[in-house]
Design a protein around this motif. Sequence first.
Motif, mmCIF file in Angstrom:
data_model
loop_
_atom_site.group_PDB
_atom_site.id
_atom_site.type_symbol
_atom_site.label_atom_id
_atom_site.label_comp_id
_atom_site.label_asym_id
_atom_site.label_seq_id
_atom_site.Cartn_x
_atom_site.Cartn_y
_atom_site.Cartn_z
ATOM 1 N N LEU A 1 8.502 -6.660 56.255
ATOM 2 C CA LEU A 1 7.090 -6.928 56.589
ATOM 3 C C LEU A 1 6.879 -6.911 58.094
ATOM 4 C CD1 LEU A 1 5.948 -9.719 54.122
ATOM 5 C CD2 LEU A 1 5.164 -7.368 54.216
ATOM 6 N N SER A 2 7.883 -7.422 58.826
ATOM 7 C CA SER A 2 7.703 -7.485 60.276
ATOM 8 C C SER A 2 7.709 -6.088 60.871
ATOM 9 C CB SER A 2 8.790 -8.352 60.903
ATOM 10 O OG SER A 2 10.026 -7.698 60.775
ATOM 11 N N ALA A 3 8.274 -5.129 60.126
ATOM 12 C CA ALA A 3 8.289 -3.771 60.648
ATOM 13 C C ALA A 3 7.091 -2.968 60.150
ATOM 14 C CB ALA A 3 9.583 -3.076 60.242
ATOM 15 N N VAL B 1 -1.419 -1.520 56.257
ATOM 16 C CA VAL B 1 -1.649 -2.340 55.072
ATOM 17 C C VAL B 1 -0.982 -1.700 53.858
ATOM 18 C CG1 VAL B 1 -3.424 -3.142 53.514
ATOM 19 C CG2 VAL B 1 -3.766 -3.338 55.964
ATOM 20 N N GLU B 2 -0.976 -0.375 53.824
ATOM 21 C CA GLU B 2 -0.372 0.323 52.690
ATOM 22 C C GLU B 2 1.128 0.016 52.621
ATOM 23 O OE1 GLU B 2 -2.564 1.736 54.737
ATOM 24 O OE2 GLU B 2 -4.179 1.773 53.257
ATOM 25 N N GLN B 3 1.762 -0.032 53.773
ATOM 26 C CA GLN B 3 3.185 -0.360 53.796
ATOM 27 C C GLN B 3 3.397 -1.767 53.257
ATOM 28 O OE1 GLN B 3 3.921 0.480 57.924
ATOM 29 N NE2 GLN B 3 5.459 2.010 57.425
ATOM 30 N N ILE B 4 2.551 -2.691 53.682
ATOM 31 C CA ILE B 4 2.666 -4.072 53.208
ATOM 32 C C ILE B 4 2.509 -4.112 51.696
ATOM 33 C CG2 ILE B 4 1.603 -6.356 53.266
ATOM 34 C CD1 ILE B 4 0.906 -5.837 56.162
ATOM 35 N N ALA B 5 1.538 -3.377 51.180
ATOM 36 C CA ALA B 5 1.283 -3.353 49.743
ATOM 37 C C ALA B 5 2.514 -2.824 49.021
ATOM 38 C CB ALA B 5 0.066 -2.486 49.435
ATOM 39 N N ALA C 1 0.607 -12.743 53.949
ATOM 40 C CA ALA C 1 -0.656 -13.020 54.643
ATOM 41 C C ALA C 1 -0.488 -12.864 56.146
ATOM 42 C CB ALA C 1 -1.123 -14.433 54.311
ATOM 43 N N ILE C 2 0.622 -13.380 56.662
ATOM 44 C CA ILE C 2 0.838 -13.288 58.110
ATOM 45 C C ILE C 2 1.007 -11.831 58.523
ATOM 46 C CG2 ILE C 2 2.490 -13.837 59.943
ATOM 47 C CD1 ILE C 2 2.884 -16.546 58.523
ATOM 48 N N ALA C 3 1.724 -11.077 57.677
ATOM 49 C CA ALA C 3 1.915 -9.665 58.004
ATOM 50 C C ALA C 3 0.578 -8.937 58.025
ATOM 51 C CB ALA C 3 2.851 -9.025 56.984
ATOM 52 N N ILE C 4 -0.266 -9.260 57.050
ATOM 53 C CA ILE C 4 -1.576 -8.595 57.006
ATOM 54 C C ILE C 4 -2.392 -8.962 58.238
ATOM 55 C CG2 ILE C 4 -3.762 -8.493 55.766
ATOM 56 C CD1 ILE C 4 -2.138 -8.937 53.201
#
Lengths: 230, 889
Positions: free
Chosen positions: B520-522, B526-530, B636-639
Amino acid sequence: MEQTPVIIVVEDEPQIRRFLRTALEAEGCAVTEAGTAERGLIEAGTRKPDLVILDLGLPDRDGVEVVRDIRAWSGVPILILSARADENDKVAALDAGADDYLTKPFGVGELQARMRALLRRSARASANEPTVCFGDVEVDLAQRRVMRAGAEVHLTPIEYRLLTQLIANTGRVLTHQQLLREVWGPGHAGDSHYLRVYMTALRRKLETNPTLPRHLLTESGVGYRLVTGN
Amino acid sequence: MAADDRPDPDALLAQLEAEQAKAQRGKLKIFFGASPGVGKTYAMLSAARLLVAQGVDLVVGVVETHGRAETMALAEGLEILPRLEIEYRGHTLREFDLDAALARKPALILMDELAHSNAPGSRHPKRWQDIEELLDAGIDVYTTVNVQHIDSLNDVVGGITGARIWETVPDKVFDAADEVVLVDLPPDELLQRLKEGKVYIPQQAERAMANFFRKGNLLALREISLRRTADRVDEDVLAYRRSQSVSGVWPMQESLLVCIGPGPGGEKLIRNAARVAAQSEAPWHAVYVETPKLQRKPDAERAQMLKMLKLAQDAGARTAVLSGPDAAQAAIAYARQHNLGKVMVGRDRRPFWDLGFAYRLGRQAPDLDVIQVAHAPAELPPRRHGTGEKSAPVVRRADYAWAVAIVVAVTVVATPLAKLLDLANIVMLFLLGVFFTAVRLGRGPALLSAFLAVAAFDFFFVPPQLSFAVSDVQYLVTFAVMLIVALITGQLTAGLRFQVTVAQGREQRTLALYEMARELSAALTVEQIAEITERFVAQGFNARATLMLLDARDRLAAVGGSAEDAPDIGIAQWAFDHGETAGLSTDTLPSAPMLYVPLKAPMRTRGILALRPRDLPWLPAPEQQRLLDTSATLIAIAIERVHYISVAQDALVHMESERLRNSLLSALSHDLRTPLTALAGLAESLTLAGPSLPKAQAEIAQAIREEALRTSALVNNLLDMARLETGSVKLTREWQPLEEVVGVALQARASVLAHHAVRVDLPADLPLLEFDAVLMERVFCNLLENAAKYTPAGSRIEIAARRDGDNVEISVADNGPGLPPGKEEALFEKFARGHEESAVAGVGLGLAIVRAVVEVHKGSVRAENRPEGGARFVVTLPVGEPPSVPVEA
């Protein structure tokens, strides 16, 4: 016989200098050209010009500063040429002491008319005429009386002061700030709507068609000008 | 001491905050009764009628009249909210319609029977939760409840009446009510009413009187309800004294910690604790310590404990799941950390929660008060699910087969050796086999193998051979030792193996969490997070995940995901708005197929994580729950991080492009205008220099000049449009009369208008308007030019203005051919021409500039055909608040 008026043209674009020279010489003036502000200031200091035509967009110095420099030692009429649409530059130059402006592109006829008006004004500056006429209006400065088509017109004190300011600078553009300062005093710089309201009132009293004025002219975003000729 | 008279500032602040929250919240009034039939609904309706007479906007949400004539008469004439019909297992249940009530938003709503359980599929399982939402929406609520429905009194009442009631209301709801009205009726009168059939229809009444409505019962219930009300009044008095600073002494807070164990006493323990905490007005915490031993319990049993925690939470406790090898130590650490002086535990027959736990607590923390809660005699046996599968490790049938095989192998190997070796050593071989089985295959197979080994040893080796008979009694010792060894090793290794599994599981979760945090930190989009979320949830929860984030219009929308998996927007929105988990396995719409977890980031809730478990039913174990919470926070933090990165980038790009655009525009402006000025001027001066030109050449010079001027005008238009569009125009707005700018425009376009008759009709009392004179001049110039261009010479052009409320309407009209019908709006588009391929010159920027200028002045412009023929353009500008100009004397 009048002697040949000397005009200095300060403009960086040679083609514009060329046509200015043609147009001015056709009017019987002696033209000196300068390509930079520095050169222009030297010419103005040495040649005792009757008129300086100054481009605001000079490469070496800001036009407004040049106006201030000239005004520091001379009252010679200055006509500004501006290629910029930005009204603020013109207003700044006029506030600094320039007499009139032309926005590029302009016609030769327009240029000649402005030039004549400025030369005439400086020639007449000493002659203090007691009455001024424009259209069917006659202003008796000695008796503070305004007549229109033979009948007396009642002006309020502010309207009268405004009118005399314009008469004193006939043909010249007066900026909003200049007029506000002269008529209302230094504390009213932000009250440009006062000026506009009184100007409208003045037109209604003195112009035949107030919406299409022929003498009390508006220069959008800059100020006002009184034109006495037809 | 003066200082002692002053109330504690923290307490005052808390009180102030509570009052503020209360002011926005609706008020709850409870009509409280000892038993059914005392007239609660009747009292509520009477109160309602009075309010209606006073003009209060009141709606009946739910009123159960139970067919009682007096009550029905009272309900007549009140506005009744239509019920929602819910289909459930072939029945149509008529339930309270919460959304309709929220949409109707009355000042006050009547909600009978606070303790009611809603039909499955409703938003909340309980009516009191509906009421909470109504109160949150600022709606006042009147409701009714009987004493036996109060959670903490449930046990007591159950003990008296012998009937246990499952529909209960947490004490916090009752305690948080703004007003409680006790509806009281002496038992004799109630019984009289019952006999008269005013409470139940006759047969029901008979049955009820024999069971519930015994006089003894009624007396006891009345006493309990009177006491409960008195307790409340007591609290009210205390609250009043506090708010009025009557008492200068502030009691130390006697905070309470409740340790919930796996035993059956949990519910009673929690109710007791809630009651004690309420009486001493102390905050209380409920914890459940998950030791490895407890982790080994079947999921259903652990879920039971989670339910207990939930119950405690509903009763007003702060809850936590602790973990550690020693329950007592973890509980003590928690108590110390939260400054809790009293620990309450249940007494249990089970070895874990028996005296031992309380004793250990006392030993390890002598400063803590330890309270033990006894079993209620009427305690029902614990509701357990799936008690059969006691041992958690999965035992495969193959393991047993292996156990048999090993015994057979040992027997086969030992048979030829029987003549060489002593029987004592043969036993060793069997023991080795049993030991091996226990170590490798676990307890069950070890036990089997022990029995088989004993049998085989007996049958094949112990004389008399090939018989189970035993000639020498001492072999019984051998058998016993073998069995015990098998049992002990099996037990030991099974425990060891389980701990390994648990540790592995924990490590896997931690690893997965680390992995996700790292990925997530990388993540940059948003698509990557999903994508990361989806993968992680599929592994960790065996569920399909869908991320729902706010779109440009601030509405929740799923990121990716397939159509059949689409989450329910309604539930998601609810969870988002309330910041609470909703859907599957929660209190809000538990029958939904998906779980909706709000993604709370430090700045705001960023969206929803929707989970669709692959197998149902799905009850997250505590460690999974924790994992879910942690991962939701991480996501949430990543977003949020991605969001702010894009905000910062946008700002940077915007600034950069703004700078570039401005310098480009001014460069263009200078570089284009200068040669055009020279061109026009030179063409004109051609006629001045030297001898006058022949006519044809003079005309050419004139044409060159005109074209140069036209090009210059076009360049001006394009540059102006570009400036207006990019918003880089600085308005110099000043208050001025319209007349002036119209005059300037007329003058500027005098040559174009030479062959038209222009009439100006501006009322003298038109207010000053605030606008940029130069830009507004362009508006009128363009409109006039347009009118002149598209009408034949000699046409009339009229400029008029009038005030219309808060606006001034300025119209420029002509009596020409008019506009092509239906294309009035399209005229204002860039590069739009009224008539295609028109002979009239222009590129169609004039009206676009008009619209752009008018819009930066917060006005509007429209084009229309006049009924009497010709076109009309109407500019509407807001009047605003014109400054006054002092009138001269």
